[in-house]
Design a protein around this motif. Structure first.
Motif, PDB file in Angstrom:
ATOM      1  N   ALA A 144     -47.218 -30.242  10.345  1.00 56.24           N
ATOM      2  CA  ALA A 144     -46.652 -31.227  11.213  1.00 56.24           C
ATOM      3  C   ALA A 144     -45.420 -31.453  10.939  1.00 56.24           C
ATOM      4  O   ALA A 144     -44.537 -31.670  12.048  1.00 56.24           O
ATOM      5  N   PHE A 145     -44.930 -31.324   9.851  1.00 53.69           N
ATOM      6  CA  PHE A 145     -43.196 -31.301   9.781  1.00 53.69           C
ATOM      7  C   PHE A 145     -42.464 -30.315  10.175  1.00 53.69           C
ATOM      8  O   PHE A 145     -41.603 -30.668  10.938  1.00 53.69           O
ATOM      9  N   LEU A 146     -43.144 -29.187  10.331  1.00 50.67           N
ATOM     10  CA  LEU A 146     -42.329 -27.971  10.757  1.00 50.67           C
ATOM     11  C   LEU A 146     -42.653 -28.081  12.444  1.00 50.67           C
ATOM     12  O   LEU A 146     -41.672 -27.613  13.274  1.00 50.67           O
ATOM     13  N   HIS A 147     -43.602 -28.538  12.976  1.00 41.90           N
ATOM     14  CA  HIS A 147     -43.926 -28.505  14.618  1.00 41.90           C
ATOM     15  C   HIS A 147     -44.210 -29.700  15.176  1.00 41.90           C
ATOM     16  O   HIS A 147     -44.648 -29.786  16.274  1.00 41.90           O
ATOM     17  N   GLY A 148     -44.108 -30.772  14.289  1.00 38.86           N
ATOM     18  CA  GLY A 148     -44.265 -32.182  14.907  1.00 38.86           C
ATOM     19  C   GLY A 148     -43.252 -32.681  16.042  1.00 38.86           C
ATOM     20  O   GLY A 148     -42.888 -32.246  16.710  1.00 38.86           O
ATOM     21  N   ASP A 149     -42.683 -33.835  15.258  1.00 39.18           N
ATOM     22  CA  ASP A 149     -41.560 -34.492  16.151  1.00 39.18           C
ATOM     23  C   ASP A 149     -40.258 -34.105  15.848  1.00 39.18           C
ATOM     24  O   ASP A 149     -39.204 -34.705  15.950  1.00 39.18           O
ATOM     25  N   GLN A 150     -40.220 -33.031  15.184  1.00 37.54           N
ATOM     26  CA  GLN A 150     -38.568 -32.500  14.734  1.00 37.54           C
ATOM     27  C   GLN A 150     -37.681 -32.084  16.122  1.00 37.54           C
ATOM     28  O   GLN A 150     -38.541 -31.611  17.208  1.00 37.54           O
ATOM     29  N   PRO A 151     -36.490 -32.189  16.112  1.00 37.64           N
ATOM     30  CA  PRO A 151     -35.693 -32.075  17.516  1.00 37.64           C
ATOM     31  C   PRO A 151     -35.736 -30.664  17.929  1.00 37.64           C
ATOM     32  O   PRO A 151     -36.138 -29.660  17.099  1.00 37.64           O
ATOM     33  N   ARG A 186     -18.378 -32.163  22.767  1.00 39.27           N
ATOM     34  CA  ARG A 186     -19.397 -33.003  23.336  1.00 39.27           C
ATOM     35  C   ARG A 186     -20.987 -32.356  22.980  1.00 39.27           C
ATOM     36  O   ARG A 186     -21.520 -33.158  22.499  1.00 39.27           O
ATOM     37  N   ARG A 187     -20.863 -31.053  22.659  1.00 40.50           N
ATOM     38  CA  ARG A 187     -22.249 -30.549  22.300  1.00 40.50           C
ATOM     39  C   ARG A 187     -22.505 -30.988  20.729  1.00 40.50           C
ATOM     40  O   ARG A 187     -23.514 -31.042  20.464  1.00 40.50           O
ATOM     41  N   VAL A 188     -21.321 -30.771  20.157  1.00 40.65           N
ATOM     42  CA  VAL A 188     -21.319 -31.298  18.501  1.00 40.65           C
ATOM     43  C   VAL A 188     -22.050 -32.588  18.314  1.00 40.65           C
ATOM     44  O   VAL A 188     -22.664 -33.026  17.930  1.00 40.65           O
ATOM     45  N   ALA A 189     -21.637 -33.663  19.401  1.00 41.44           N
ATOM     46  CA  ALA A 189     -21.820 -34.843  19.407  1.00 41.44           C
ATOM     47  C   ALA A 189     -23.041 -35.137  19.634  1.00 41.44           C
ATOM     48  O   ALA A 189     -23.905 -35.769  19.121  1.00 41.44           O
ATOM     49  N   GLU A 190     -23.759 -34.268  20.767  1.00 42.38           N
ATOM     50  CA  GLU A 190     -24.955 -34.439  21.079  1.00 42.38           C
ATOM     51  C   GLU A 190     -26.054 -33.787  20.124  1.00 42.38           C
ATOM     52  O   GLU A 190     -27.079 -34.230  19.881  1.00 42.38           O
ATOM     53  N   LEU A 191     -25.350 -32.819  19.307  1.00 45.02           N
ATOM     54  CA  LEU A 191     -26.315 -32.375  18.249  1.00 45.02           C
ATOM     55  C   LEU A 191     -26.282 -33.129  17.139  1.00 45.02           C
ATOM     56  O   LEU A 191     -27.583 -33.482  16.381  1.00 45.02           O
ATOM     57  N   ASP A 196     -29.900 -37.007  14.299  1.00 44.30           N
ATOM     58  CA  ASP A 196     -30.057 -38.304  13.653  1.00 44.30           C
ATOM     59  C   ASP A 196     -28.865 -38.322  12.476  1.00 44.30           C
ATOM     60  O   ASP A 196     -29.390 -38.860  11.385  1.00 44.30           O
ATOM     61  N   ALA A 197     -27.849 -37.753  12.573  1.00 41.18           N
ATOM     62  CA  ALA A 197     -26.891 -37.482  11.551  1.00 41.18           C
ATOM     63  C   ALA A 197     -25.745 -38.184  12.059  1.00 41.18           C
ATOM     64  O   ALA A 197     -25.025 -38.275  12.779  1.00 41.18           O
ATOM     65  N   GLY A 198     -25.092 -38.972  10.866  1.00 39.27           N
ATOM     66  CA  GLY A 198     -23.837 -39.474  11.187  1.00 39.27           C
ATOM     67  C   GLY A 198     -22.619 -38.721  10.832  1.00 39.27           C
ATOM     68  O   GLY A 198     -21.372 -39.317  11.067  1.00 39.27           O
ATOM     69  N   SER A 199     -22.649 -37.525  10.393  1.00 39.17           N
ATOM     70  CA  SER A 199     -21.613 -36.377  10.262  1.00 39.17           C
ATOM     71  C   SER A 199     -22.064 -35.028  10.383  1.00 39.17           C
ATOM     72  O   SER A 199     -23.312 -34.829  10.401  1.00 39.17           O
ATOM     73  N   ARG A 200     -20.974 -34.211  10.511  1.00 36.82           N
ATOM     74  CA  ARG A 200     -21.427 -32.985  10.625  1.00 36.82           C
ATOM     75  C   ARG A 200     -22.031 -32.298   9.462  1.00 36.82           C
ATOM     76  O   ARG A 200     -22.680 -31.512   9.536  1.00 36.82           O
ATOM     77  N   PHE A 201     -21.516 -32.721   8.162  1.00 31.14           N
ATOM     78  CA  PHE A 201     -22.195 -32.190   6.847  1.00 31.14           C
ATOM     79  C   PHE A 201     -23.793 -32.965   6.866  1.00 31.14           C
ATOM     80  O   PHE A 201     -24.524 -32.028   6.430  1.00 31.14           O
ATOM     81  N   GLN A 202     -24.045 -33.959   7.405  1.00 39.13           N
ATOM     82  CA  GLN A 202     -25.398 -34.553   7.301  1.00 39.13           C
ATOM     83  C   GLN A 202     -26.219 -33.731   8.274  1.00 39.13           C
ATOM     84  O   GLN A 202     -27.253 -33.474   7.969  1.00 39.13           O
ATOM     85  N   ALA A 203     -25.509 -33.151   9.434  1.00 34.24           N
ATOM     86  CA  ALA A 203     -26.296 -32.706  10.536  1.00 34.24           C
ATOM     87  C   ALA A 203     -26.556 -31.280   9.934  1.00 34.24           C
ATOM     88  O   ALA A 203     -27.828 -30.775  10.115  1.00 34.24           O
ATOM     89  N   GLY A 204     -25.841 -30.557   9.037  1.00 31.34           N
ATOM     90  CA  GLY A 204     -26.251 -29.481   8.461  1.00 31.34           C
ATOM     91  C   GLY A 204     -27.453 -29.531   7.531  1.00 31.34           C
ATOM     92  O   GLY A 204     -27.933 -28.765   7.223  1.00 31.34           O
ATOM     93  N   MET A 205     -27.295 -30.425   6.775  1.00 31.19           N
ATOM     94  CA  MET A 205     -28.176 -30.887   5.859  1.00 31.19           C
ATOM     95  C   MET A 205     -29.447 -31.315   6.361  1.00 31.19           C
ATOM     96  O   MET A 205     -30.709 -30.538   6.110  1.00 31.19           O
TER      97      MET A 205
END
Length: 214
Positions: A144-151, A186-191, A196-205
């Motif tokens: 479920a974690f891999l295939h559920g509600d993930q982006p 703009r694509r970075v902001a959408e990503l 649901d990340a507050g920074s680029r570092f959090q997005a990578g994590m």
């Protein structure tokens, strides 16, 4: 309560426990790097499988999904009957409980060898087991974690994600992706919003936790 130094001593002194699970074997770990000595993890796995996988549950931090090799290993053990869940938050140390009678608590990695504590004290074992159950109840099954509600990221979003992970400047990343700087940002902001990340570092994590870096 016994203190054990190093993987090899731990396996030597607990071999009979790993290979003779009667009811239940549970394990909580941050990732798959539980054992520092080469081959130790496979040895532990072989010992456990020799006693069957009935009643085996493994709980991991989201960080275990950071690379495809780890994800494939988890799918493999699930196919063998092991139940795997991903915890809601990071797990700091590895813990094993066998038949609710023995608990193995791992210390920090150290150059001279990792230290483990083996206990049969019923009060301590019971407390560790209760903490595991609480984390297990709030965790998500691996499938479920891999295939559920993930982006769901399209091909272009994944390219942007890889560009973020490369450490390239916005200007260079935009140029290599054939985008204008404005479109790239703009694509970075959408990503960031999708993850649901507050920074680029959090997005990578977050992407690593969800297995989206591949």
């Amino acid at each position: 309560m016994v203190t054990i130094r190093g993987d090899l001593e731990l396996l030597a002194r607990t071999e009979h426990l790993f290979s003779s699970v009667q009811e239940e074997f549970i394990c909580a770990a941050r990732d798959l790097s539980t054992w520092s000595r080469p081959g130790a993890r496979q040895t532990a796995r072989d010992l456990l499988e020799s006693g069957g996988t009935r009643g085996v549950r493994k709980l991991f931090s989201p960080a275990v999904l950071a690379d495809e090799r780890s994800r494939e290993h988890l799918r493999e053990i699930m196919g063998g009957g092991v139940r795997v869940r991903i915890a809601a938050t990071a797990l700091p140390h590895e813990t094993i409980v066998i038949d609710r009678r023995f608990a193995i608590l791992a210390g920090l990695h150290a150059p001279e060898g990792r230290e483990y504590t083996l206990t049969t004290a019923s009060g301590l074992v019971g407390s560790v087991y209760a903490l595991f159950e609480a984390a297990w109840e709030t965790a998500t099954d691996l499938t479920a974690f891999l295939h559920g509600d993930q982006p769901r990221l399209d091909a272009e979003s994944r390219k942007v994600l890889r560009a973020l992970g490369s450490g390239a400047t916005d200007e260079r990343a935009a140029r290599e992706l054939g985008m204008s700087l404005r479109t790239y940002r703009r694509r970075v902001a959408e990503l960031l919003n999708a993850l649901d990340a507050g920074s680029r570092f959090q997005a990578g994590m977050r992407a690593g936790e969800l297995g989206l870096n591949g």
